[in-house]
Every structure is written in structure tokens, then in C-alpha cells.
Motif scaffolding. Structure first.
Motif, PDB file in Angstrom:
ATOM      1  N   GLY A 143       0.833  -1.211   0.000  1.00 17.46           N
ATOM      2  CA  GLY A 143       0.000   0.000   0.000  1.00 17.46           C
ATOM      3  C   GLY A 143       0.863   1.254   0.000  1.00 17.46           C
ATOM      4  O   GLY A 143       0.557   2.244  -0.682  1.00 17.46           O
ATOM      5  N   ILE A 144       1.961   1.239   0.779  1.00 17.48           N
ATOM      6  CA  ILE A 144       2.842   2.411   0.827  1.00 17.48           C
ATOM      7  C   ILE A 144       3.538   2.616  -0.527  1.00 17.48           C
ATOM      8  O   ILE A 144       3.552   3.733  -1.078  1.00 17.48           O
ATOM      9  N   LEU A 176       5.355  11.103  -0.380  1.00 16.51           N
ATOM     10  CA  LEU A 176       3.901  10.943  -0.387  1.00 16.51           C
ATOM     11  C   LEU A 176       3.172  12.293  -0.458  1.00 16.51           C
ATOM     12  O   LEU A 176       1.980  12.375  -0.157  1.00 16.51           O
ATOM     13  N   GLN A 177       3.914  13.359  -0.894  1.00 19.45           N
ATOM     14  CA  GLN A 177       3.319  14.665  -1.190  1.00 19.45           C
ATOM     15  C   GLN A 177       2.370  15.143  -0.071  1.00 19.45           C
ATOM     16  O   GLN A 177       1.169  15.304  -0.247  1.00 19.45           O
ATOM     17  N   ILE A 178       2.985  15.369   1.099  1.00 19.49           N
ATOM     18  CA  ILE A 178       2.241  15.858   2.257  1.00 19.49           C
ATOM     19  C   ILE A 178       2.597  17.325   2.478  1.00 19.49           C
ATOM     20  O   ILE A 178       3.735  17.749   2.214  1.00 19.49           O
ATOM     21  N   VAL A 199      11.856   8.559   5.596  1.00 22.34           N
ATOM     22  CA  VAL A 199      11.158   7.773   6.635  1.00 22.34           C
ATOM     23  C   VAL A 199      10.154   8.659   7.362  1.00 22.34           C
ATOM     24  O   VAL A 199       9.010   8.245   7.621  1.00 22.34           O
ATOM     25  N   ALA A 200      10.526   9.901   7.692  1.00 21.26           N
ATOM     26  CA  ALA A 200       9.615  10.793   8.404  1.00 21.26           C
ATOM     27  C   ALA A 200       8.412  11.134   7.536  1.00 21.26           C
ATOM     28  O   ALA A 200       7.273  11.201   8.030  1.00 21.26           O
ATOM     29  N   ASN A 201       8.648  11.341   6.232  1.00 20.18           N
ATOM     30  CA  ASN A 201       7.566  11.681   5.310  1.00 20.18           C
ATOM     31  C   ASN A 201       6.580  10.521   5.178  1.00 20.18           C
ATOM     32  O   ASN A 201       5.355  10.723   5.248  1.00 20.18           O
ATOM     33  N   ILE A 202       7.107   9.288   4.989  1.00 20.24           N
ATOM     34  CA  ILE A 202       6.233   8.122   4.844  1.00 20.24           C
ATOM     35  C   ILE A 202       5.424   7.901   6.121  1.00 20.24           C
ATOM     36  O   ILE A 202       4.203   7.665   6.088  1.00 20.24           O
ATOM     37  N   ASP A 217      -3.397   1.726   2.878  1.00 19.82           N
ATOM     38  CA  ASP A 217      -3.815   0.711   1.914  1.00 19.82           C
ATOM     39  C   ASP A 217      -5.135   1.078   1.249  1.00 19.82           C
ATOM     40  O   ASP A 217      -5.465   0.605   0.148  1.00 19.82           O
ATOM     41  N   ASN A 218      -5.922   1.925   1.924  1.00 21.47           N
ATOM     42  CA  ASN A 218      -7.222   2.310   1.395  1.00 21.47           C
ATOM     43  C   ASN A 218      -7.176   3.557   0.518  1.00 21.47           C
ATOM     44  O   ASN A 218      -8.195   3.997  -0.013  1.00 21.47           O
ATOM     45  N   VAL A 219      -5.987   4.106   0.325  1.00 21.54           N
ATOM     46  CA  VAL A 219      -5.822   5.313  -0.479  1.00 21.54           C
ATOM     47  C   VAL A 219      -5.413   4.897  -1.904  1.00 21.54           C
ATOM     48  O   VAL A 219      -4.417   4.190  -2.061  1.00 21.54           O
TER      49      VAL A 219
END
Length: 223
Positions: A143-144, A176-178, A199-202, A217-219
Motif C-alpha cells: 500500500g505504501i 507521499l506529497q504531504i 522515513v519521516a515523510n512516509i 492501503d485504502n488510499v
């Protein structure tokens, strides 16, 4: 020769011999009697001295035995006192050493070796998953990775400068574009505060997705 015994001359010859014999016998008896007491006195003296000699010998032996016994008893007491003194000294030394001896601290257990991760996308996802599991945040490797490939194609320095967030001055950043406010709100302790840190971003993005969608996983699109 005329006899001095009264009536001696009137006696017959036979009677004269009888009287003479009696006188002779009486004289012998007197002599014997005179000699016997002297012998008896010597014997008595000998008999009296002999037991005294025996008693003195017996006394000497008993006395020697008592002296020997007393000497043995004294020696045993001296030995016992010496042994007690040695034991007391040993106990004192042992107690002194115990007091002076510093307690030995147990050796500190070495810190567990930090798990090594590859410095690539696979390593970043694996490390982030270990942090997420420790915090009880749901997510899976597939999912990641799926969402990373859609959002940044695996580039940890990716930035979106054209969407609405960019227009509002808070562009999406990282794998993950946060955006910055969301990253700070969902930052997971133990990871870097640098939004571009993979790692911090994920981990922060998965924490946000778990709160909003149940799991990363639901995204399946922009979130």
C-alpha cells in the motif's frame, strides 16, 4: 663337786641326772626365748618398712600420672585458646575485607545494535513500517509503495508547485506529497522533523491516512 641345789644330795643318781637335764633344758629355753624376740623385732621392722616403701612408690606413680594429666589438660587449653584466637583473627580479616570490598555492579547490557536499512526506496519503506508497527499504526509495504509511485515516483525531494496547495502557499512535498501543516500535525515521534526525510515523510503520511481512511492501503488517489 657339791651341788648348790637344795636337796640335791638327797636325790638318787637317777634323779640327779633328771634335775640336771631340767636345768639344761630350762637354760636352753631361756636362751631361745631371749633370741626369739630380737629376731621378731627385726622382722617387724622389716615388715613395717616394706609397705611404706610400696606406698611411696605407688604415690610417686600416681603423682606423676596426675602431673602428666594436668600438663595435657593445660596444653589442650593453650591449643584451644590459640585456635580460637586464629579463628577470631580470620573472621575479623574476612569481615574487614567484606566491608572494604566494593559491590560489583553488574555489567551494563550493551544496547541492541541498530537495525541497518538500505538507503533506497525499499529501505525507507521497511524502516517506516517498523516505526508504524511500534506505534500501532496500520499500513502495508504494498500500500505504501503503490501510493509513493503515484505521488512522487520515488523521489524524496519531489515538490508540487502547481496544485491548489501550491497556490495557497503550502505545496505538497516528499515521497507521499504531504503539506507542512499536515506533516507537523501527524509527525510520529522518533522520526526526523525534516519533511523531506524519506522515513519521516512516509510515517507521517501513513499516520494521517490511518486517521482519515483507516490505512494507507485504502488510499488510491489524491488524499
Amino acid at each position: 663337786m657339791r651341788s648348790t641345789v637344795s636337796g640335791y644330795t638327797a636325790l638318787s643318781k637317777a634323779h640327779k641326772f633328771s634335775v640336771t637335764g631340767l636345768v639344761t633344758v630350762a637354760g636352753a629355753a631361756a636362751l631361745t626365748f631371749a633370741l626369739v624376740p630380737q629376731a621378731s623385732a627385726a622382722d617387724a621392722q622389716s615388715a613395717a618398712v616394706k609397705p611404706v616403701a610400696q606406698n611411696a612408690q605407688s604415690f610417686g606413680e600416681t603423682h606423676d600420672a596426675e602431673l602428666a594429666k594436668a600438663a595435657d589438660t593445660a596444653a589442650a587449653q593453650v591449643k584451644a585458646k590459640a585456635g580460637a584466637a586464629v579463628k577470631a583473627k580470620a573472621d575479623e580479616d574476612r569481615a574487614s575485607r567484606s566491608t572494604e570490598r566494593k559491590p560489583i555492579k553488574p555489567a551494563a547490557k550493551p544496547a541492541p545494535a541498530k537495525k541497518a536499512y538500505a538507503d533506497n526506496l525499499d529501505g525507507w519503506i521497511s524502516e517506516s513500517l517498523d516505526v508504524l508497527r511500534a506505534k500501532g499504526i496500520p499500513a502495508s509495504y504494498d500500500g505504501i509503495k503503490r501510493n509513493i509511485m503515484r505521488e512522487s515516483t520515488g523521489n524524496p525531494r519531489a515538490i508540487n508547485d502547481w496544485d491548489i496547495n501550491a497556490v495557497n502557499g503550502v505545496p505538497s512535498k516528499g515521497l507521499l506529497q504531504i503539506i507542512d501543516p499536515t506533516f507537523k500535525a501527524y509527525h510520529v515521534e522518533g522520526t526526523s522533523w525534516d519533511i523531506y526525510d524519506p522515513v519521516a515523510n512516509i510515517t507521517a503520511s501513513c499516520n494521517y491516512a490511518a486517521d482519515k481512511y483507516g490505512s494507507m492501503d485504502n488510499v488510491n488517489s489524491a488524499y
